[in-house]
Design a protein around this motif. Sequence first.
Motif, PDB file in Angstrom:
ATOM      1  N   VAL A   1      21.112  45.737  70.665  1.00 43.44           N
ATOM      2  CA  VAL A   1      20.902  45.332  69.659  1.00 43.44           C
ATOM      3  C   VAL A   1      21.995  46.266  68.547  1.00 43.44           C
ATOM      4  CG1 VAL A   1      19.656  44.803  66.984  1.00 43.44           C
ATOM      5  CG2 VAL A   1      18.496  44.434  69.748  1.00 43.44           C
ATOM      6  N   ILE A   2      22.003  47.099  67.967  1.00 41.49           N
ATOM      7  CA  ILE A   2      22.867  47.539  67.201  1.00 41.49           C
ATOM      8  C   ILE A   2      24.799  47.400  67.688  1.00 41.49           C
ATOM      9  CG2 ILE A   2      23.725  49.985  66.181  1.00 41.49           C
ATOM     10  CD1 ILE A   2      21.099  49.445  65.227  1.00 41.49           C
ATOM     11  N   MET A   3      24.777  47.813  68.975  1.00 41.02           N
ATOM     12  CA  MET A   3      25.990  47.696  69.394  1.00 41.02           C
ATOM     13  C   MET A   3      26.623  45.776  69.143  1.00 41.02           C
ATOM     14  SD  MET A   3      27.639  49.748  70.278  1.00 41.02           S
ATOM     15  CE  MET A   3      26.499  50.192  68.962  1.00 41.02           C
ATOM     16  N   PHE A   4      25.491  44.803  69.123  1.00 39.73           N
ATOM     17  CA  PHE A   4      26.317  43.734  69.261  1.00 39.73           C
ATOM     18  C   PHE A   4      25.788  43.511  68.079  1.00 39.73           C
ATOM     19  CE2 PHE A   4      24.427  38.743  68.651  1.00 39.73           C
ATOM     20  CZ  PHE A   4      24.744  38.231  70.243  1.00 39.73           C
ATOM     21  N   ILE A   5      25.463  43.638  67.049  1.00 38.96           N
ATOM     22  CA  ILE A   5      25.749  43.957  65.453  1.00 38.96           C
ATOM     23  C   ILE A   5      26.756  43.899  64.958  1.00 38.96           C
ATOM     24  CG2 ILE A   5      24.912  43.967  63.057  1.00 38.96           C
ATOM     25  CD1 ILE A   5      21.394  44.045  64.159  1.00 38.96           C
ATOM     26  N   ALA A   6      27.050  45.447  65.875  1.00 38.14           N
ATOM     27  CA  ALA A   6      28.496  46.061  65.461  1.00 38.14           C
ATOM     28  C   ALA A   6      29.663  45.271  66.525  1.00 38.14           C
ATOM     29  CB  ALA A   6      28.404  47.195  66.057  1.00 38.14           C
ATOM     30  N   TYR A   7      29.553  44.821  67.282  1.00 34.36           N
ATOM     31  CA  TYR A   7      30.288  43.267  67.738  1.00 34.36           C
ATOM     32  C   TYR A   7      30.721  42.235  66.736  1.00 34.36           C
ATOM     33  CZ  TYR A   7      32.222  39.689  70.868  1.00 34.36           C
ATOM     34  OH  TYR A   7      32.583  38.707  70.850  1.00 34.36           O
ATOM     35  N   ASP A   8      29.573  41.921  66.644  1.00 37.31           N
ATOM     36  CA  ASP A   8      29.202  40.747  65.206  1.00 37.31           C
ATOM     37  C   ASP A   8      30.493  40.961  64.471  1.00 37.31           C
ATOM     38  OD1 ASP A   8      28.621  37.871  65.068  1.00 37.31           O
ATOM     39  OD2 ASP A   8      27.507  38.346  63.589  1.00 37.31           O
ATOM     40  N   PHE A   9      29.842  41.953  63.304  1.00 41.26           N
ATOM     41  CA  PHE A   9      30.713  42.462  62.597  1.00 41.26           C
ATOM     42  C   PHE A   9      32.678  43.475  62.792  1.00 41.26           C
ATOM     43  CE2 PHE A   9      26.467  42.081  60.392  1.00 41.26           C
ATOM     44  CZ  PHE A   9      27.109  41.680  59.911  1.00 41.26           C
ATOM     45  N   ALA A  10      32.497  43.098  63.983  1.00 41.02           N
ATOM     46  CA  ALA A  10      34.096  44.194  64.085  1.00 41.02           C
ATOM     47  C   ALA A  10      35.282  42.843  64.017  1.00 41.02           C
ATOM     48  CB  ALA A  10      34.026  44.251  65.497  1.00 41.02           C
ATOM     49  N   TYR A  11      36.242  43.615  64.091  1.00 37.07           N
ATOM     50  CA  TYR A  11      37.411  42.701  63.661  1.00 37.07           C
ATOM     51  C   TYR A  11      38.329  42.663  64.446  1.00 37.07           C
ATOM     52  CZ  TYR A  11      35.332  41.871  59.282  1.00 37.07           C
ATOM     53  OH  TYR A  11      33.985  41.393  58.066  1.00 37.07           O
ATOM     54  N   SER A  12      38.860  44.070  64.720  1.00 36.63           N
ATOM     55  CA  SER A  12      39.701  44.469  65.791  1.00 36.63           C
ATOM     56  C   SER A  12      39.254  43.846  67.470  1.00 36.63           C
ATOM     57  CB  SER A  12      40.301  45.696  65.658  1.00 36.63           C
ATOM     58  OG  SER A  12      39.849  46.509  65.919  1.00 36.63           O
ATOM     59  N   THR A  13      40.635  43.614  68.069  1.00 35.65           N
ATOM     60  CA  THR A  13      40.197  43.061  69.357  1.00 35.65           C
ATOM     61  C   THR A  13      39.417  44.300  70.505  1.00 35.65           C
ATOM     62  OG1 THR A  13      41.923  41.264  69.281  1.00 35.65           O
ATOM     63  CG2 THR A  13      41.133  41.891  71.848  1.00 35.65           C
ATOM     64  N   ASN A  14      39.845  45.748  70.114  1.00 31.46           N
ATOM     65  CA  ASN A  14      39.771  46.758  70.447  1.00 31.46           C
ATOM     66  C   ASN A  14      38.388  47.249  70.468  1.00 31.46           C
ATOM     67  OD1 ASN A  14      41.977  47.363  71.684  1.00 31.46           O
ATOM     68  ND2 ASN A  14      43.233  48.212  70.334  1.00 31.46           N
ATOM     69  N   LYS A  15      38.352  47.084  69.052  1.00 36.60           N
ATOM     70  CA  LYS A  15      36.398  47.381  68.806  1.00 36.60           C
ATOM     71  C   LYS A  15      35.126  46.553  68.975  1.00 36.60           C
ATOM     72  CE  LYS A  15      37.023  49.638  64.167  1.00 36.60           C
ATOM     73  NZ  LYS A  15      36.764  49.875  62.607  1.00 36.60           N
TER      74      LYS A  15
END
Length: 252
Positions: A141-155
């Motif tokens: 869940v934490i990583m999924f939320i982080a993915y949703d808020f990430a802006y760069s392609t690498n992140k």
Amino acid sequence: MKSIIHILICLITLSAFSQNDKRFEEGNDLYNQGDYTAALEKYESILASGKHSSELYFNIANAYYKLNHVAPSIYYYEKALLLDPNDKDIKNNIAFAKNMTLDAIDTIPEVGISKLIKRTTNSMSYDAWAKLAVAFVFLFVIMFIAYDFAYSTNKKRLTFLASNTALLFAIVALFFAFHKFQLDKSDQPAIVFAQESKIQSEPNFRSSEAFVLHEGTKVQVLDTVDVWKKIKLSDGKTGWILADDIKMLKKF
């Protein structure tokens, strides 16, 4: 009023613990003096009070072993081992006690993937596997939320990979949790207490005799029909035994 009752309950509990400790020491003294029967009376009076521990079962087993009572000694060693499966003294003593049994039963070794899965499953308890699964779900869940808020392609790529990995590990941990639950549920060991017990092919006396077991032999209980228990030996043989001829190990 409630506080007074609570204090009285605490005092009674402390008194019971104190009496049990005293009986345990008295039992140890009697055992060291070679009076194994009297020692057993002290130890079993502690059991009657509702207290049990691996140390208590171990001492009871030792006393029965000294008295050459095969089935009770193995029974209480096995119970001690259930509570403390890594104790070397228990393992050593139970090996000596099993030398007194008459039945020589081979063990079918597990091989390949089934052996690996079972060993991995038994490496942790059901609760530990379940908690690990929850932890990986939380990480997902934490990583999924982080993915949703990430802006760069690498992140996004990194968090996407991490979330899917966490989900995969959560599924694996959940599998092992349920497998451990099933293994524990199906594990119903018992010790034969009858000096000699005729094992029937069906749960009645009219059926043919499958084989004979003697006191001290460990079996797995698979089913119950009236006064009969279906058992399985470590070599794969199955049959029906009278319920009164065995004692279940997991009843504390």
